[in-house]
Design an enzyme around this catalytic site. Structure first.
Site, PDB file in Angstrom:
ATOM      1  N   SER A 168       2.057 -14.888 -24.560  1.00 54.54           N
ATOM      2  CA  SER A 168       3.287 -14.327 -23.813  1.00 54.54           C
ATOM      3  C   SER A 168       2.748 -14.247 -22.302  1.00 54.54           C
ATOM      4  CB  SER A 168       3.775 -12.635 -24.119  1.00 54.54           C
ATOM      5  OG  SER A 168       4.637 -12.114 -23.643  1.00 54.54           O
ATOM      6  N   THR A 169       2.798 -13.564 -21.544  1.00 53.61           N
ATOM      7  CA  THR A 169       2.534 -13.752 -19.774  1.00 53.61           C
ATOM      8  C   THR A 169       1.257 -14.345 -19.947  1.00 53.61           C
ATOM      9  OG1 THR A 169       4.271 -11.982 -19.805  1.00 53.61           O
ATOM     10  CG2 THR A 169       3.266 -12.581 -17.745  1.00 53.61           C
ATOM     11  N   HIS A 194       5.743 -16.734 -26.886  1.00 52.71           N
ATOM     12  CA  HIS A 194       7.941 -15.965 -26.115  1.00 52.71           C
ATOM     13  C   HIS A 194       8.290 -17.467 -24.753  1.00 52.71           C
ATOM     14  CE1 HIS A 194       5.872 -11.919 -27.142  1.00 52.71           C
ATOM     15  NE2 HIS A 194       5.805 -12.386 -28.164  1.00 52.71           N
ATOM     16  N   MET A 290       1.748  -9.539 -22.013  1.00 53.77           N
ATOM     17  CA  MET A 290       1.835  -8.276 -22.122  1.00 53.77           C
ATOM     18  C   MET A 290       3.159  -7.782 -23.225  1.00 53.77           C
ATOM     19  SD  MET A 290       6.317  -8.316 -19.484  1.00 53.77           S
ATOM     20  CE  MET A 290       7.255  -9.307 -20.021  1.00 53.77           C
ATOM     21  N   ASP A 293       2.655  -7.449 -29.309  1.00 61.82           N
ATOM     22  CA  ASP A 293       3.452  -8.239 -30.321  1.00 61.82           C
ATOM     23  C   ASP A 293       2.540  -9.127 -30.954  1.00 61.82           C
ATOM     24  OD1 ASP A 293       5.122  -9.289 -32.146  1.00 61.82           O
ATOM     25  OD2 ASP A 293       5.222 -11.154 -30.761  1.00 61.82           O
TER      26      ASP A 293
END
Length: 351
Positions: A168-169, A194, A290, A293
């Site tokens: 993600s991030t 994401h 972050m 998930d």
């Protein structure tokens, strides 16, 4: 102490809207709003903000040029605000190479996402940026990447395993670094990052031009083959299913079902399918991001006999998803991003 945020956007309407959304969070305050890079530069000196939201396209000096100078002279956490267009997505990916922590599309009035949901996502990204590690991974706005770390002709002997990866991030650059360490004949790699649907095709094209393996945005029913990396499209969950033909006997399946862990695509959906169908012939990897998930899915993969790896805290931009996975016992081994490709190749090698 509240997080001090400076909003930079050439649109007065957008400056007001973003400022209002951010100011609603009890742990944040908007210390200023600038219409262009020149004024933003002076406000940064005067106000010393913790986080900057930055418009990708601005007059006088565009967001990329300003970000490039900022990260060289006064590095700070930046969240890019981008239009949902191909040009906007390609520029945003360059911004992430230059050191921006994350990005968010501009709010749209087409009913795809409510303003409440958008505001929550914006605040989450600003909050994550405040605690992120800054990494400048590119030398200029040209976006030219380094050469693959593993020679294309290196013999290694594939043992039939398939790699499943979630991020993600900070993940766009982490995934690029990971893939640069893989040879052209690497094991199949399925990735959930994401990212909104307007961005995943550009992301796949960009990686395909930099990395030795073939990189594609996954379609429904694509046969899973070695030497190919499949990026989940931003509009659907991606999972694996058994199929007839192909070297692996599996293909991709796309699902336009509700979000999982507030995300679509979700890492857990991919990892759960790997645990159920591939078992010990799978390798799971969870990178920077972050939230949580992928943590539960990675645990199910490990319980099914898969090898599992998590990025370590030191090399993560945001040590969220890998931390959650490590805390519940889903991660067999933590390693740095620089060492991840080698570890995964070892797990997929018959030598």
């Amino acid at each position: 102490m509240k997080t001090r945020v400076l909003v930079v956007d050439d649109s007065a309407l957008m400056r007001g809207l973003l400022s209002e959304m951010i100011a609603q969070a009890s742990d944040m305050e908007v210390v200023g709003a600038a219409p262009d890079a020149q004024i933003a530069r002076e406000m940064i000196k005067a106000l010393n903000p913790d986080v900057l939201t930055l418009d990708v396209q601005m007059p006088k000096m565009d967001g990329l040029e300003f970000l490039d100078r900022l990260m060289r002279l006064r590095p700070m956490p930046v969240v890019m605000v981008s239009a949902y267009t191909q040009a906007g997505s390609e520029t945003t990916l360059k911004a992430l190479e230059l050191g921006a922590v994350d990005f968010i599309g501009k709010p749209r009035a087409d009913g795809i996402q409510s303003m409440e949901d958008y505001a929550e996502e914006l605040v989450d990204k600003v909050r994550a940026a405040k605690g992120a590690k800054l990494r400048r991974l590119a030398g200029s706005v040209s976006g030219v990447g380094r050469q693959p770390l593993v020679a294309r002709s290196t013999p290694w002997g594939w043992n039939g395993k398939t790699v499943f990866l979630g991020a993600s991030t900070g993940g766009t650059e982490a995934i690029k670094e990971f893939l640069l360490g893989l040879p052209a004949d690497c094991p199949p790699v399925l990735i959930v990052q994401h990212m909104p649907e307007a961005f995943t095709a550009s992301f796949a094209r960009r990686l395909d031009g930099l990395c030795a393996p073939r990189v594609v945005e996954a379609g429904d029913g694509d046969k899973i083959e070695p030497g190919t990396v499949y990026i989940a499209p931003g509009h659907s969950h991606m999972q694996i299913k058994r199929t007839v033909g192909g070297m692996t006997g599996y293909s991709t399946e796309l699902l336009a079902t509700p979000a999982v862990n507030r995300h679509r695509p979700a890492v857990d959906v991919l990892f759960d399918s790997a645990a159920s169908l591939v078992g010990a012939k799978a390798v799971g990897v969870i990178l920077t991001g972050m939230g949580k998930d992928g943590a539960a899915g990675l645990l199910r993969m490990r319980q099914a006999g898969a090898r599992t790896f998590g990025q370590d805290e030191h090399s993560c931009v945001v040590y969220g998803m890998p931390r959650e996975a490590f805390l519940i016992g889903a991660v067999e081994e933590q390693c740095s991003l620089d060492d991840m490709a080698r570890k995964v190749m070892q797990a997929c090698s018959s030598r």
